[in-house]
Design a protein around this motif. Structure first.
Motif, PDB file in Angstrom:
ATOM      1  N   LEU A  11       0.841  -1.190   0.000  1.00 40.55           N
ATOM      2  CA  LEU A  11       0.000   0.000   0.000  1.00 40.55           C
ATOM      3  C   LEU A  11       0.876   1.241   0.000  1.00 40.55           C
ATOM      4  O   LEU A  11       2.008   1.214   0.500  1.00 40.55           O
ATOM      5  N   PRO A  12       0.340   2.339  -0.505  1.00 39.83           N
ATOM      6  CA  PRO A  12       1.089   3.599  -0.421  1.00 39.83           C
ATOM      7  C   PRO A  12       1.382   3.952   1.048  1.00 39.83           C
ATOM      8  O   PRO A  12       0.544   3.710   1.936  1.00 39.83           O
ATOM      9  N   THR A  13       2.533   4.492   1.293  1.00 41.98           N
ATOM     10  CA  THR A  13       2.973   4.838   2.641  1.00 41.98           C
ATOM     11  C   THR A  13       1.959   5.725   3.354  1.00 41.98           C
ATOM     12  O   THR A  13       1.699   5.543   4.550  1.00 41.98           O
ATOM     13  N   GLU A  14       1.378   6.661   2.630  1.00 42.60           N
ATOM     14  CA  GLU A  14       0.414   7.586   3.233  1.00 42.60           C
ATOM     15  C   GLU A  14      -0.821   6.830   3.741  1.00 42.60           C
ATOM     16  O   GLU A  14      -1.361   7.147   4.804  1.00 42.60           O
ATOM     17  N   GLN A  15      -1.261   5.830   2.991  1.00 46.02           N
ATOM     18  CA  GLN A  15      -2.420   5.047   3.418  1.00 46.02           C
ATOM     19  C   GLN A  15      -2.103   4.251   4.681  1.00 46.02           C
ATOM     20  O   GLN A  15      -2.927   4.164   5.591  1.00 46.02           O
ATOM     21  N   VAL A  16      -0.927   3.683   4.748  1.00 42.37           N
ATOM     22  CA  VAL A  16      -0.532   2.915   5.925  1.00 42.37           C
ATOM     23  C   VAL A  16      -0.487   3.831   7.150  1.00 42.37           C
ATOM     24  O   VAL A  16      -0.968   3.472   8.233  1.00 42.37           O
ATOM     25  N   ALA A  17       0.055   5.021   6.979  1.00 40.06           N
ATOM     26  CA  ALA A  17       0.117   5.981   8.088  1.00 40.06           C
ATOM     27  C   ALA A  17      -1.285   6.327   8.576  1.00 40.06           C
ATOM     28  O   ALA A  17      -1.537   6.380   9.790  1.00 40.06           O
ATOM     29  N   GLU A  18      -2.219   6.550   7.668  1.00 35.51           N
ATOM     30  CA  GLU A  18      -3.598   6.863   8.044  1.00 35.51           C
ATOM     31  C   GLU A  18      -4.264   5.667   8.709  1.00 35.51           C
ATOM     32  O   GLU A  18      -5.010   5.819   9.675  1.00 35.51           O
ATOM     33  N   LEU A  19      -4.026   4.466   8.184  1.00 38.12           N
ATOM     34  CA  LEU A  19      -4.590   3.259   8.791  1.00 38.12           C
ATOM     35  C   LEU A  19      -4.129   3.109  10.239  1.00 38.12           C
ATOM     36  O   LEU A  19      -4.925   2.762  11.114  1.00 38.12           O
ATOM     37  N   LYS A  20      -2.858   3.367  10.495  1.00 36.63           N
ATOM     38  CA  LYS A  20      -2.322   3.238  11.845  1.00 36.63           C
ATOM     39  C   LYS A  20      -2.942   4.241  12.804  1.00 36.63           C
ATOM     40  O   LYS A  20      -3.022   3.987  14.005  1.00 36.63           O
ATOM     41  N   LYS A  21      -3.414   5.387  12.276  1.00 34.32           N
ATOM     42  CA  LYS A  21      -4.110   6.371  13.109  1.00 34.32           C
ATOM     43  C   LYS A  21      -5.516   5.884  13.455  1.00 34.32           C
ATOM     44  O   LYS A  21      -6.053   6.230  14.498  1.00 34.32           O
ATOM     45  N   ILE A  22      -6.108   5.089  12.563  1.00 37.81           N
ATOM     46  CA  ILE A  22      -7.486   4.647  12.711  1.00 37.81           C
ATOM     47  C   ILE A  22      -7.611   3.388  13.549  1.00 37.81           C
ATOM     48  O   ILE A  22      -8.550   3.240  14.335  1.00 37.81           O
ATOM     49  N   THR A  23      -6.669   2.454  13.378  1.00 39.04           N
ATOM     50  CA  THR A  23      -6.818   1.139  14.002  1.00 39.04           C
ATOM     51  C   THR A  23      -5.481   0.534  14.374  1.00 39.04           C
ATOM     52  O   THR A  23      -4.465   0.819  13.743  1.00 39.04           O
ATOM     53  N   ASP A  24      -5.534  -0.316  15.380  1.00 44.81           N
ATOM     54  CA  ASP A  24      -4.363  -1.125  15.734  1.00 44.81           C
ATOM     55  C   ASP A  24      -4.416  -2.468  15.019  1.00 44.81           C
ATOM     56  O   ASP A  24      -3.457  -3.229  15.057  1.00 44.81           O
ATOM     57  N   ASN A  25      -5.558  -2.779  14.403  1.00 45.67           N
ATOM     58  CA  ASN A  25      -5.759  -4.064  13.727  1.00 45.67           C
ATOM     59  C   ASN A  25      -5.926  -3.817  12.224  1.00 45.67           C
ATOM     60  O   ASN A  25      -7.038  -3.845  11.703  1.00 45.67           O
ATOM     61  N   ILE A  26      -4.833  -3.585  11.545  1.00 46.06           N
ATOM     62  CA  ILE A  26      -4.882  -3.292  10.107  1.00 46.06           C
ATOM     63  C   ILE A  26      -5.423  -4.482   9.333  1.00 46.06           C
ATOM     64  O   ILE A  26      -6.224  -4.320   8.413  1.00 46.06           O
ATOM     65  N   SER A  27      -5.042  -5.694   9.707  1.00 46.58           N
ATOM     66  CA  SER A  27      -5.555  -6.880   9.006  1.00 46.58           C
ATOM     67  C   SER A  27      -7.077  -6.951   9.099  1.00 46.58           C
ATOM     68  O   SER A  27      -7.760  -7.206   8.105  1.00 46.58           O
ATOM     69  N   GLY A  28      -7.623  -6.735  10.285  1.00 46.92           N
ATOM     70  CA  GLY A  28      -9.070  -6.758  10.458  1.00 46.92           C
ATOM     71  C   GLY A  28      -9.751  -5.665   9.672  1.00 46.92           C
ATOM     72  O   GLY A  28     -10.805  -5.875   9.056  1.00 46.92           O
ATOM     73  N   TYR A  29      -9.163  -4.474   9.669  1.00 43.06           N
ATOM     74  CA  TYR A  29      -9.712  -3.339   8.945  1.00 43.06           C
ATOM     75  C   TYR A  29      -9.738  -3.633   7.445  1.00 43.06           C
ATOM     76  O   TYR A  29     -10.745  -3.410   6.772  1.00 43.06           O
ATOM     77  N   VAL A  30      -8.638  -4.150   6.932  1.00 43.86           N
ATOM     78  CA  VAL A  30      -8.554  -4.469   5.504  1.00 43.86           C
ATOM     79  C   VAL A  30      -9.518  -5.602   5.158  1.00 43.86           C
ATOM     80  O   VAL A  30     -10.199  -5.558   4.129  1.00 43.86           O
ATOM     81  N   ALA A  31      -9.624  -6.617   6.023  1.00 41.42           N
ATOM     82  CA  ALA A  31     -10.552  -7.719   5.773  1.00 41.42           C
ATOM     83  C   ALA A  31     -11.991  -7.210   5.690  1.00 41.42           C
ATOM     84  O   ALA A  31     -12.761  -7.636   4.818  1.00 41.42           O
ATOM     85  N   GLU A  32     -12.373  -6.291   6.575  1.00 41.69           N
ATOM     86  CA  GLU A  32     -13.717  -5.711   6.525  1.00 41.69           C
ATOM     87  C   GLU A  32     -13.923  -4.915   5.244  1.00 41.69           C
ATOM     88  O   GLU A  32     -14.990  -4.983   4.625  1.00 41.69           O
ATOM     89  N   ALA A  33     -12.913  -4.165   4.831  1.00 41.09           N
ATOM     90  CA  ALA A  33     -13.019  -3.381   3.598  1.00 41.09           C
ATOM     91  C   ALA A  33     -13.164  -4.284   2.377  1.00 41.09           C
ATOM     92  O   ALA A  33     -13.956  -4.011   1.475  1.00 41.09           O
TER      93      ALA A  33
END
Length: 82
Positions: A11-33
């Protein structure tokens, strides 16, 4: 718990940075998306199939669908909701 498979996603670095602000569970967040996107595509295919077989939805059918989705009883505001 559902079976899982580990994969690598770039993923683009900016997206990863934003994801980390939103959730501690990136895998779960991406799975839901991903699940949401799959549902969206399946629903779109079902709607296209229905309109191919039965024709376009009437304004009344669309108003009823909006009311069921958004919990409204008035169809007046439905057209501008898109």
């Amino acid at each position: 718990m559902a079976d899982t498979t580990r994969i690598t996603v770039t993923l683009p670095t900016e997206q990863v940075a934003e994801l980390k602000k939103i959730t501690d569970n990136i895998s779960g967040y991406v799975a839901e998306a991903v699940a949401r996107q799959i549902r969206h595509q399946l629903l779109g295919a079902d709607l296209r199939s229905h309109t191919d077989e039965h024709g376009a939805f009437s304004e009344e059918e669309l108003a009823e669908a909006r009311a069921r989705i958004f919990g409204t009883t008035s169809a007046a505001g439905g057209a501008s909701a898109a």
